[in-house]
Design a protein around this motif. Structure first.
Motif, PDB file in Angstrom:
ATOM      1  N   ARG A 343       0.824  -1.191   0.000  1.00  0.00           N
ATOM      2  CA  ARG A 343       0.000   0.000   0.000  1.00  0.00           C
ATOM      3  C   ARG A 343       0.868   1.254   0.000  1.00  0.00           C
ATOM      4  O   ARG A 343       0.542   2.265  -0.616  1.00  0.00           O
ATOM      5  N   ASP A 344       2.007   1.190   0.700  1.00  0.00           N
ATOM      6  CA  ASP A 344       2.800   2.392   0.947  1.00  0.00           C
ATOM      7  C   ASP A 344       3.938   2.599  -0.040  1.00  0.00           C
ATOM      8  O   ASP A 344       4.746   3.483   0.140  1.00  0.00           O
ATOM      9  N   GLN A 345       4.049   1.758  -1.087  1.00  0.00           N
ATOM     10  CA  GLN A 345       5.181   1.908  -1.992  1.00  0.00           C
ATOM     11  C   GLN A 345       5.260   3.337  -2.512  1.00  0.00           C
ATOM     12  O   GLN A 345       4.315   3.881  -3.055  1.00  0.00           O
ATOM     13  N   GLY A 346       6.434   3.959  -2.329  1.00  0.00           N
ATOM     14  CA  GLY A 346       6.650   5.310  -2.783  1.00  0.00           C
ATOM     15  C   GLY A 346       5.971   6.368  -1.929  1.00  0.00           C
ATOM     16  O   GLY A 346       5.917   7.524  -2.307  1.00  0.00           O
ATOM     17  N   ARG A 347       5.471   6.016  -0.739  1.00  0.00           N
ATOM     18  CA  ARG A 347       4.727   6.971   0.077  1.00  0.00           C
ATOM     19  C   ARG A 347       5.648   8.050   0.623  1.00  0.00           C
ATOM     20  O   ARG A 347       6.854   7.863   0.753  1.00  0.00           O
ATOM     21  N   SER A 348       5.057   9.188   0.982  1.00  0.00           N
ATOM     22  CA  SER A 348       5.817  10.273   1.578  1.00  0.00           C
ATOM     23  C   SER A 348       6.242   9.918   2.987  1.00  0.00           C
ATOM     24  O   SER A 348       5.541   9.198   3.701  1.00  0.00           O
ATOM     25  N   GLY A 349       7.380  10.451   3.386  1.00  0.00           N
ATOM     26  CA  GLY A 349       7.840  10.265   4.751  1.00  0.00           C
ATOM     27  C   GLY A 349       8.438   8.912   5.044  1.00  0.00           C
ATOM     28  O   GLY A 349       8.662   8.584   6.208  1.00  0.00           O
ATOM     29  N   ALA A 350       8.717   8.120   4.026  1.00  0.00           N
ATOM     30  CA  ALA A 350       9.346   6.820   4.248  1.00  0.00           C
ATOM     31  C   ALA A 350      10.841   7.004   4.495  1.00  0.00           C
ATOM     32  O   ALA A 350      11.462   7.949   4.003  1.00  0.00           O
ATOM     33  N   ARG A 351      11.405   6.093   5.280  1.00  0.00           N
ATOM     34  CA  ARG A 351      12.832   6.174   5.593  1.00  0.00           C
ATOM     35  C   ARG A 351      13.593   5.101   4.812  1.00  0.00           C
ATOM     36  O   ARG A 351      13.250   3.920   4.859  1.00  0.00           O
ATOM     37  N   TYR A 352      14.625   5.548   4.106  1.00  0.00           N
ATOM     38  CA  TYR A 352      15.382   4.692   3.195  1.00  0.00           C
ATOM     39  C   TYR A 352      16.810   4.512   3.706  1.00  0.00           C
ATOM     40  O   TYR A 352      17.425   5.445   4.224  1.00  0.00           O
ATOM     41  N   LEU A 353      17.327   3.314   3.481  1.00  0.00           N
ATOM     42  CA  LEU A 353      18.727   3.001   3.751  1.00  0.00           C
ATOM     43  C   LEU A 353      19.367   2.562   2.446  1.00  0.00           C
ATOM     44  O   LEU A 353      18.869   1.653   1.784  1.00  0.00           O
ATOM     45  N   MET A 354      20.447   3.217   2.058  1.00  0.00           N
ATOM     46  CA  MET A 354      21.217   2.824   0.883  1.00  0.00           C
ATOM     47  C   MET A 354      22.571   2.293   1.337  1.00  0.00           C
ATOM     48  O   MET A 354      23.259   2.949   2.128  1.00  0.00           O
ATOM     49  N   VAL A 355      22.936   1.132   0.816  1.00  0.00           N
ATOM     50  CA  VAL A 355      24.169   0.470   1.242  1.00  0.00           C
ATOM     51  C   VAL A 355      25.061   0.225   0.027  1.00  0.00           C
ATOM     52  O   VAL A 355      24.748  -0.616  -0.823  1.00  0.00           O
ATOM     53  N   PRO A 356      26.183   0.948  -0.103  1.00  0.00           N
ATOM     54  CA  PRO A 356      27.091   0.704  -1.222  1.00  0.00           C
ATOM     55  C   PRO A 356      27.875  -0.587  -1.036  1.00  0.00           C
ATOM     56  O   PRO A 356      28.082  -1.053   0.092  1.00  0.00           O
ATOM     57  N   ALA A 357      28.304  -1.163  -2.146  1.00  0.00           N
ATOM     58  CA  ALA A 357      29.197  -2.326  -2.128  1.00  0.00           C
ATOM     59  C   ALA A 357      30.045  -2.213  -3.383  1.00  0.00           C
ATOM     60  O   ALA A 357      29.651  -2.667  -4.457  1.00  0.00           O
ATOM     61  N   ALA A 358      31.206  -1.579  -3.255  1.00  0.00           N
ATOM     62  CA  ALA A 358      31.995  -1.230  -4.432  1.00  0.00           C
ATOM     63  C   ALA A 358      33.406  -1.793  -4.328  1.00  0.00           C
ATOM     64  O   ALA A 358      33.918  -2.052  -3.241  1.00  0.00           O
TER      65      ALA A 358
END
Length: 375
Positions: A343-358
């Motif tokens: 239901r909430d995909q792309g919703r406002s106020g969501a908290r995201y974690l991005m994890v690099p692996a390079a």
């Protein structure tokens, strides 16, 4: 607002994807050394976008980066003349057809093409597949310090050049060039400006380089013929001890601030789009290390492959645009996670974690709450 209170936010995202594509089966057919090895089953990648080699198409690294930057500005509240800095992070600095280009900088040329004001600060960064994340790290710090108010990080990757070399040269699925078959072409751009709302903010971005593992993935001219090649020790790059680098680094960082991973209440995690098995494996490793279920894991790797520096921001843009991303989930508890993610995909106020692996090896974490990002 005092210097110590300044924070940045993700204001807009843009991207460019070539119209051309190639399935994993079509790519396997071009690699006689593979025999009947199933590239799609091994990598989880069904297809990837492939640039048009005709110089007139403008799909070299520079042309794609320029298209992504324009797409980002079209979505943004800012004009090119508003930007205080432009940072380019491409690995494959290809311009004018097939020439690798080093001077003048991609960033400077992009700024000029976009219509940035004369003399705007511009520079290139190079940090393997963590290039865009490194550019965002630098821009975030510049905004926090008050040195700039807004800026763009952009990258265009003509990555399938290494796939063509691998298809000609590899001998079996254990060949160090096999990982080259996972790449795809794309470009992405992100604009950051100053945050005035905790619900629309980059909370932190921290990176770590572990040079002990730098030899495990190396890009260079082919040692067997003409062309650019990528040599990867997949077994060691993806072993459990190496995959523990991120959760242990992140856990230590949080502990210094009196937090635990579970306290962060992430809604989504975006890993480097290496392959579906890699994403599942790193999520399982992290769950064991953190002792808590992982958030819903966003991925576009099945459709676009490993797009190098652009992968995190391309995935985020696709998600915010509501393009029906497949999501891997590590456990039944994770599939619920206390929220209705479908239901909430792309919703406002969501908290995201991005994890690099390079390659390098580079790991780390970017934590952001996104409310008003334009796509």
């Amino acid at each position: 607002m005092s210097t110590t209170e300044r924070r940045s936010r993700i204001e807009a995202l843009g991207a460019f994807l070539p119209a051309g594509s190639q399935t994993s089966e079509e790519l396997r057919a071009e690699a006689p050394g593979l025999g009947d090895a199933d590239v799609e089953r091994i990598t989880g990648i069904a297809e990837r976008r492939v640039h048009d080699p005709d110089p007139a198409a403008g799909e070299d690294s520079f042309g794609m980066a320029l298209a992504a930057a324009r797409d980002c500005l079209a979505a943004s509240r800012h004009r090119a003349a508003d930007l205080d800095v432009v940072i380019s992070a491409s690995i494959t600095r290809v311009k004018d057809g097939s020439r690798f280009h080093f001077e003048p900088s991609f960033a400077g040329m992009l700024a000029g093409e976009l219509g940035a004001r004369p003399g705007v600060l511009s520079f290139d960064v190079s940090n393997a597949c963590a290039g865009m994340m490194t550019g965002v790290w630098l821009l975030d710090r510049m905004i926090r310090s008050g040195a700039v108010r807004s800026g763009m990080v952009v990258s265009g990757e003509q990555a399938t050049r290494v796939a063509r070399t691998a298809a000609r040269e590899l001998t079996d699925s254990y060949d160090p060039q096999f990982a080259s078959l996972s790449v795809g072409d794309s470009a992405a751009a992100v604009i950051l400006d100053e945050s005035t709302d905790p619900a629309d903010r980059i909370h932190y971005i921290e990176l770590m380089t572990c040079s002990e593992y730098s030899h495990l993935c190396m890009g260079m001219p082919s040692d067997r013929g003409q062309g650019i090649a990528l040599y990867t020790d997949n077994k060691k790059m993806h072993d459990r001890n190496r995959l523990k680098l991120w959760p242990r680094f992140h856990e230590d960082f949080l502990a210094k601030n009196g937090h635990r991973f579970a306290d962060e209440e992430f809604d989504y995690v975006i890993h480097h789009q290496v392959g579906t098995r890699f994403i599942d494996y790193v999520n399982q490793t992290a769950e064991a290390e953190f002792g808590t279920p992982m958030p819903a894991s966003l991925q576009v790797v099945e459709r676009f492959g490993n797009t190098a520096t652009t992968s995190h921001f391309l995935t985020l843009r696709e998600h915010l645009r509501g393009n029906g991303l497949p999501r891997s989930t590590g456990s039944a508890a994770n599939r619920d996670h206390g929220r209705d993610h479908d239901r909430d995909q792309g919703r406002s106020g969501a908290r995201y974690l991005m994890v690099p692996a390079a390659s390098g090896v580079v790991t780390g974490a970017l934590s952001a709450t996104i409310t008003n990002a334009r796509v």
